[in-house]
Motif scaffolding. Structure first.
Motif, PDB file in Angstrom:
ATOM      1  N   PRO A  37      44.379  61.720  71.127  1.00 20.16           N
ATOM      2  CA  PRO A  37      43.626  61.771  69.891  1.00 20.16           C
ATOM      3  C   PRO A  37      42.310  61.334  69.884  1.00 20.16           C
ATOM      4  O   PRO A  37      41.790  60.517  70.648  1.00 20.16           O
ATOM      5  CB  PRO A  37      44.581  60.837  69.001  1.00 20.16           C
ATOM      6  N   ALA A  38      41.600  62.181  69.326  1.00 16.55           N
ATOM      7  CA  ALA A  38      39.979  61.868  69.389  1.00 16.55           C
ATOM      8  C   ALA A  38      39.380  62.192  67.938  1.00 16.55           C
ATOM      9  O   ALA A  38      39.617  62.581  67.236  1.00 16.55           O
ATOM     10  CB  ALA A  38      39.208  63.078  70.293  1.00 16.55           C
ATOM     11  N   GLY A  39      38.150  61.589  68.073  1.00 10.32           N
ATOM     12  CA  GLY A  39      37.153  61.673  66.732  1.00 10.32           C
ATOM     13  C   GLY A  39      36.623  60.227  66.682  1.00 10.32           C
ATOM     14  O   GLY A  39      36.187  59.386  67.480  1.00 10.32           O
ATOM     15  N   SER A  40      36.435  59.894  65.037  1.00  6.27           N
ATOM     16  CA  SER A  40      35.597  58.879  64.792  1.00  6.27           C
ATOM     17  C   SER A  40      36.282  57.654  64.994  1.00  6.27           C
ATOM     18  O   SER A  40      37.421  57.416  65.279  1.00  6.27           O
ATOM     19  CB  SER A  40      35.180  59.035  63.476  1.00  6.27           C
ATOM     20  N   ALA A  41      35.636  56.435  64.959  1.00  4.59           N
ATOM     21  CA  ALA A  41      36.488  55.211  64.937  1.00  4.59           C
ATOM     22  C   ALA A  41      37.201  55.077  63.767  1.00  4.59           C
ATOM     23  O   ALA A  41      38.240  54.323  63.804  1.00  4.59           O
ATOM     24  CB  ALA A  41      35.133  53.974  64.928  1.00  4.59           C
ATOM     25  N   ARG A  42      36.672  55.551  62.651  1.00  3.07           N
ATOM     26  CA  ARG A  42      37.611  55.539  61.469  1.00  3.07           C
ATOM     27  C   ARG A  42      39.110  56.278  61.681  1.00  3.07           C
ATOM     28  O   ARG A  42      40.351  55.613  61.514  1.00  3.07           O
ATOM     29  CB  ARG A  42      37.191  56.240  60.282  1.00  3.07           C
ATOM     30  N   ILE A  43      38.928  57.366  62.201  1.00  2.00           N
ATOM     31  CA  ILE A  43      40.376  57.986  62.572  1.00  2.00           C
ATOM     32  C   ILE A  43      41.159  57.476  63.735  1.00  2.00           C
ATOM     33  O   ILE A  43      42.410  57.425  63.667  1.00  2.00           O
ATOM     34  CB  ILE A  43      40.180  59.601  62.894  1.00  2.00           C
ATOM     35  N   LEU A  44      40.457  56.983  64.849  1.00  2.00           N
ATOM     36  CA  LEU A  44      41.118  56.386  65.810  1.00  2.00           C
ATOM     37  C   LEU A  44      41.926  54.952  65.441  1.00  2.00           C
ATOM     38  O   LEU A  44      42.622  54.422  65.955  1.00  2.00           O
ATOM     39  CB  LEU A  44      40.531  56.226  67.040  1.00  2.00           C
ATOM     40  N   GLY A  45      41.013  54.256  64.550  1.00  2.00           N
ATOM     41  CA  GLY A  45      41.660  53.003  63.934  1.00  2.00           C
ATOM     42  C   GLY A  45      42.925  53.279  63.110  1.00  2.00           C
ATOM     43  O   GLY A  45      43.728  52.426  62.937  1.00  2.00           O
ATOM     44  N   LEU A  46      43.119  54.482  62.622  1.00  2.00           N
ATOM     45  CA  LEU A  46      44.361  54.733  61.838  1.00  2.00           C
ATOM     46  C   LEU A  46      45.315  55.530  62.952  1.00  2.00           C
ATOM     47  O   LEU A  46      46.289  56.163  62.405  1.00  2.00           O
ATOM     48  CB  LEU A  46      44.072  55.933  60.987  1.00  2.00           C
ATOM     49  N   GLY A  47      45.207  55.232  64.002  1.00  2.00           N
ATOM     50  CA  GLY A  47      46.157  55.657  65.035  1.00  2.00           C
ATOM     51  C   GLY A  47      45.812  56.961  65.547  1.00  2.00           C
ATOM     52  O   GLY A  47      47.033  57.738  65.974  1.00  2.00           O
ATOM     53  N   GLY A  48      44.884  57.711  65.130  1.00  2.00           N
ATOM     54  CA  GLY A  48      44.769  59.156  65.247  1.00  2.00           C
ATOM     55  C   GLY A  48      45.151  59.935  64.344  1.00  2.00           C
ATOM     56  O   GLY A  48      45.129  61.278  64.187  1.00  2.00           O
ATOM     57  N   THR A  49      45.830  59.580  63.086  1.00  2.00           N
ATOM     58  CA  THR A  49      46.278  60.343  62.117  1.00  2.00           C
ATOM     59  C   THR A  49      45.028  61.031  61.577  1.00  2.00           C
ATOM     60  O   THR A  49      44.070  60.303  60.753  1.00  2.00           O
ATOM     61  CB  THR A  49      47.082  59.422  61.060  1.00  2.00           C
ATOM     62  N   GLN A  50      45.270  62.352  60.990  1.00  2.00           N
ATOM     63  CA  GLN A  50      44.067  63.094  60.538  1.00  2.00           C
ATOM     64  C   GLN A  50      44.522  64.417  60.036  1.00  2.00           C
ATOM     65  O   GLN A  50      43.666  65.193  59.360  1.00  2.00           O
ATOM     66  CB  GLN A  50      42.923  63.304  61.689  1.00  2.00           C
ATOM     67  N   ILE A  51      45.765  65.094  60.250  1.00  2.00           N
ATOM     68  CA  ILE A  51      46.132  66.498  60.081  1.00  2.00           C
ATOM     69  C   ILE A  51      45.842  66.837  58.283  1.00  2.00           C
ATOM     70  O   ILE A  51      45.662  67.672  58.076  1.00  2.00           O
ATOM     71  CB  ILE A  51      47.411  66.709  60.392  1.00  2.00           C
ATOM     72  N   ALA A  52      46.405  65.747  57.494  1.00  3.13           N
ATOM     73  CA  ALA A  52      46.410  65.675  56.101  1.00  3.13           C
ATOM     74  C   ALA A  52      45.117  64.886  55.396  1.00  3.13           C
ATOM     75  O   ALA A  52      45.009  64.990  54.367  1.00  3.13           O
ATOM     76  CB  ALA A  52      47.462  65.091  55.578  1.00  3.13           C
ATOM     77  N   LEU A  53      44.334  64.377  56.301  1.00  4.10           N
ATOM     78  CA  LEU A  53      43.250  63.747  55.558  1.00  4.10           C
ATOM     79  C   LEU A  53      42.004  64.749  55.735  1.00  4.10           C
ATOM     80  O   LEU A  53      41.978  65.743  56.252  1.00  4.10           O
ATOM     81  CB  LEU A  53      42.840  62.336  56.605  1.00  4.10           C
ATOM     82  N   GLY A  54      40.831  64.243  55.158  1.00  2.00           N
ATOM     83  CA  GLY A  54      39.574  64.928  55.190  1.00  2.00           C
ATOM     84  C   GLY A  54      38.500  64.179  54.989  1.00  2.00           C
ATOM     85  O   GLY A  54      38.429  62.890  55.038  1.00  2.00           O
ATOM     86  N   GLY A  55      37.342  64.769  55.040  1.00  2.00           N
ATOM     87  CA  GLY A  55      36.097  64.135  54.683  1.00  2.00           C
ATOM     88  C   GLY A  55      35.819  63.318  55.909  1.00  2.00           C
ATOM     89  O   GLY A  55      34.812  62.253  55.971  1.00  2.00           O
ATOM     90  N   ASP A  56      36.217  63.767  57.243  1.00  2.00           N
ATOM     91  CA  ASP A  56      35.659  62.863  58.494  1.00  2.00           C
ATOM     92  C   ASP A  56      35.478  64.080  59.484  1.00  2.00           C
ATOM     93  O   ASP A  56      36.135  65.061  59.540  1.00  2.00           O
ATOM     94  CB  ASP A  56      36.954  62.083  58.970  1.00  2.00           C
ATOM     95  N   TYR A  57      34.319  64.043  60.220  1.00  2.00           N
ATOM     96  CA  TYR A  57      34.078  65.085  61.272  1.00  2.00           C
ATOM     97  C   TYR A  57      35.154  65.250  62.350  1.00  2.00           C
ATOM     98  O   TYR A  57      35.281  66.525  62.666  1.00  2.00           O
ATOM     99  CB  TYR A  57      32.828  64.570  62.005  1.00  2.00           C
ATOM    100  N   SER A  58      36.117  64.458  62.522  1.00  2.00           N
ATOM    101  CA  SER A  58      37.303  64.780  63.319  1.00  2.00           C
ATOM    102  C   SER A  58      38.011  65.966  62.951  1.00  2.00           C
ATOM    103  O   SER A  58      38.855  66.546  63.847  1.00  2.00           O
ATOM    104  CB  SER A  58      37.968  63.384  63.181  1.00  2.00           C
ATOM    105  N   SER A  59      38.055  66.226  61.635  1.00  2.00           N
ATOM    106  CA  SER A  59      38.638  67.503  61.118  1.00  2.00           C
ATOM    107  C   SER A  59      38.151  68.667  61.867  1.00  2.00           C
ATOM    108  O   SER A  59      38.984  69.570  62.236  1.00  2.00           O
ATOM    109  CB  SER A  59      38.504  67.549  59.714  1.00  2.00           C
ATOM    110  N   ALA A  60      36.902  68.782  62.595  1.00  2.00           N
ATOM    111  CA  ALA A  60      36.638  69.879  63.102  1.00  2.00           C
ATOM    112  C   ALA A  60      37.372  69.952  64.486  1.00  2.00           C
ATOM    113  O   ALA A  60      37.582  71.438  64.833  1.00  2.00           O
ATOM    114  CB  ALA A  60      35.039  69.811  63.524  1.00  2.00           C
ATOM    115  N   LEU A  61      37.906  69.080  64.988  1.00  2.00           N
ATOM    116  CA  LEU A  61      38.666  69.167  66.345  1.00  2.00           C
ATOM    117  C   LEU A  61      40.164  69.213  65.734  1.00  2.00           C
ATOM    118  O   LEU A  61      40.957  70.062  66.480  1.00  2.00           O
ATOM    119  CB  LEU A  61      38.660  67.984  67.097  1.00  2.00           C
ATOM    120  N   SER A  62      40.906  68.725  64.735  1.00  2.00           N
ATOM    121  CA  SER A  62      42.127  68.596  64.543  1.00  2.00           C
ATOM    122  C   SER A  62      42.697  69.571  63.572  1.00  2.00           C
ATOM    123  O   SER A  62      43.773  70.155  63.652  1.00  2.00           O
ATOM    124  CB  SER A  62      42.600  67.286  64.269  1.00  2.00           C
ATOM    125  N   ASN A  63      41.935  69.556  62.414  1.00  4.29           N
ATOM    126  CA  ASN A  63      42.237  70.515  61.057  1.00  4.29           C
ATOM    127  C   ASN A  63      41.219  70.706  60.414  1.00  4.29           C
ATOM    128  O   ASN A  63      40.695  70.092  59.612  1.00  4.29           O
ATOM    129  CB  ASN A  63      43.316  69.542  60.387  1.00  4.29           C
TER     130      ASN A  63
END
Length: 502
Positions: A37-63
């Motif tokens: 799992p990759a992305g911002s400190a916010r997303i990785l602090g959440l265990g890498g959960t990001q598929i249903a979340l938004g408003g974070d640049y990590s979405s460019a990689l995951s969803n």
């Protein structure tokens, strides 16, 4: 013509078996395709959960659909410090190694292009991100006393069946560790014995019992550039897509040795260097729906990544003999300090890693949210290929299919909000990919983080603890008597993402 490519040679193996899971093409396919799992400190602090979340640049990689939730533009930058710890155990003897590395896991630019009209289509955002998706840095040392086998047994097994012409220049064994063993007089044709044996069977004057020791250093990483767009329809449905361009750099240096209690020989040492570099490409499509104000569900598809890889390999071997007279068939050769080296071998080939299907759910309130993801991927679908005439990867691809299975990976995370402050935690498990349940390469991560969000600036900190287990052997034997090293890898990464909105 057979392949003489470094990954095969790098640990003196031609294959993986279930008893000794050493690096081969099959393991490298898993290593390069099993991204973190990759992305911002916010997303990785959440265990890498990001598929249903938004408003974070990590979405460019995951969803990429998550980019549709932006309402302003943003730039981020993330530095990190990672501590690595490896414990390796062989025959009851354990060694521990540690190191640390400073790195840049990612940075991003998101440009919001919202529409000022009151129509159903609310516009969207275009995101460019650079994310570290794999980390190959590690250091492993193991030692142990072995009374049942020697790496020289492996060399004899590899040489058996062919006469000594196989070691001539431009022949199959010339640039292999087995060839180096031949030129170090560690193996020889049975025709030199008294009485003479077959010219296609080999013997050794080295003993079986030895103290075995190996030092393995790996370096490198994979990064992915993502160029993605996410759109917003009525603040209810978000959809997007993106192109990923991946860079891969992997290096390994291995020094294996055996020390003997013998009147004939003191020790032998094999050194190997392997460097793999290349680029890959994939696409990601995704959607997020918000059927209720407190509920978001997401789906994401990432295509197989198509890599073009180039590798270089070289090896050397030395042996220390005790002024030993070796009969080469025509005369006695006095053996003391012997050595030999391979040429540098360069090879080009392709690797296709498996696709990923992901789904996520998020339950949201003004006090924070809980989010969970599930991801399905099948490492058994990895495939090698080559445009070089007479170079076939069919046996390696068959091995990949026989070793691995489809798996589901799970992630869960939660965030609490109070005014401008954020508190986060998460858990991530990447399931065991081996079909044989006697072995496991499961990876578990526990993470936490804090953040502060202001009007035009935010900062998020995360601490990620990851633990992985695996098995390794420096060589394999037909009877399964090779040594098996149990390895536990632990990494702790601290990272902080600085973000500026405009």
């Amino acid at each position: 013509m057979k392949k003489s490519i470094g990954i095969i040679l790098s640990v003196t193996l031609l294959s993986i078996n279930y008893h000794a899971l050493a690096q081969s093409y099959a393991e490298s396919a898993l290593l390069f395709g099993r991204t973190q799992p990759a992305g911002s400190a916010r997303i990785l602090g959440l265990g890498g959960t990001q598929i249903a979340l938004g408003g974070d640049y990590s979405s460019a990689l995951s969803n990429p659909a998550g980019l549709g939730m932006y309402n302003r533009s943003e730039f981020t930058f993330t530095p990190a410090l990672t501590f690595y710890n490896t414990q390796a155990t062989l025959n009851g003897s354990s060694n521990e190694e540690s190191l640390s590395k400073f790195n840049i896991p990612g940075f991003s630019l998101v440009l919001n292009m919202k529409r000022d009209t009151d129509g159903d289509f609310k516009g969207g955002s275009f995101g460019i991100s650079y994310s570290r998706i794999n980390d190959f840095n590690n250091s492993t040392i193991y030692s142990g006393h072995n009374t049942t086998s020697s790496i020289v047994d492996y060399f004899m097994e590899q040489a058996n069946g062919d006469n000594t012409s196989q070691f001539d220049q431009d022949q199959y064994q010339y640039n292999t560790p087995t060839g180096l063993a031949y030129y170090n007089y560690l193996i020889g044709p049975s025709t030199l014995l008294d009485p003479p044996g077959s010219e296609t069977e080999y013997f050794t004057d080295a003993p079986i019992e030895s103290d075995q020791h190996e030092e393995i250093t790996t370096k490198g990483r994979s990064y992915q550039w993502n160029f993605s767009y996410g759109a917003n329809y009525k603040d209810l449905i978000f959809f997007g897509g993106g192109l990923g361009i991946t860079t891969l750099h992997y290096e390994t240096q291995k020094v294996y040795s055996e020390a003997y209690s013998s009147d004939v020989i003191n020790n032998m040492q094999l050194s190997e260097d392997l460097n793999v570099r290349g680029n890959g490409v994939n696409v990601t499509l995704g959607a997020i729906a918000r059927p209720l104000n407190f509920l978001q569900v997401g789906l994401s598809f990432t295509s197989p990544t198509y890599y073009q890889l180039t590798e270089t390999y070289n090896a050397s071997m030395s042996s220390s003999w005790k002024n030993y007279d070796y009969w080469d068939g025509s005369q006695n050769v006095r053996l003391n300090n012997e050595s030999a080296s391979t040429d540098e071998i360069t090879s080009d080939y392709s690797l296709t890693t498996p696709l990923k299907l992901s789904a996520g759910i998020a339950l949201i309130s003004k006090y924070g949210f809980i989010s969970a993801d599930i991801e399905r991927t099948n490492p058994a679908k990895s495939r090698y290929s080559s445009n070089v005439t007479d170079v076939s990867f069919s046996s390696d691809n068959d091995e990949i299919k026989s070793l691995y299975k489809a798996v589901f990976n799970y992630r869960i995370g939660a965030e609490l909000r109070y005014n401008i402050f954020r508190l986060r935690g998460g858990y991530n498990i990447q399931s065991n990919t081996f079909q044989n349940s006697n072995y496991s390469n499961k990876i578990e991560s526990i993470s936490g983080g804090v953040g502060v969000k202001l009007k035009k600036f935010f900062a998020d900190f995360a601490l990620i603890n990851r633990k992985a287990s695996n098995y390794y052997s420096p060589y394999t034997l037909a009877d399964g008597s090779e040594p098996v090293v149990s390895i536990t890898n632990k990494t702790t990464t601290s990272m902080i993402t600085f973000g500026f909105t405009f």
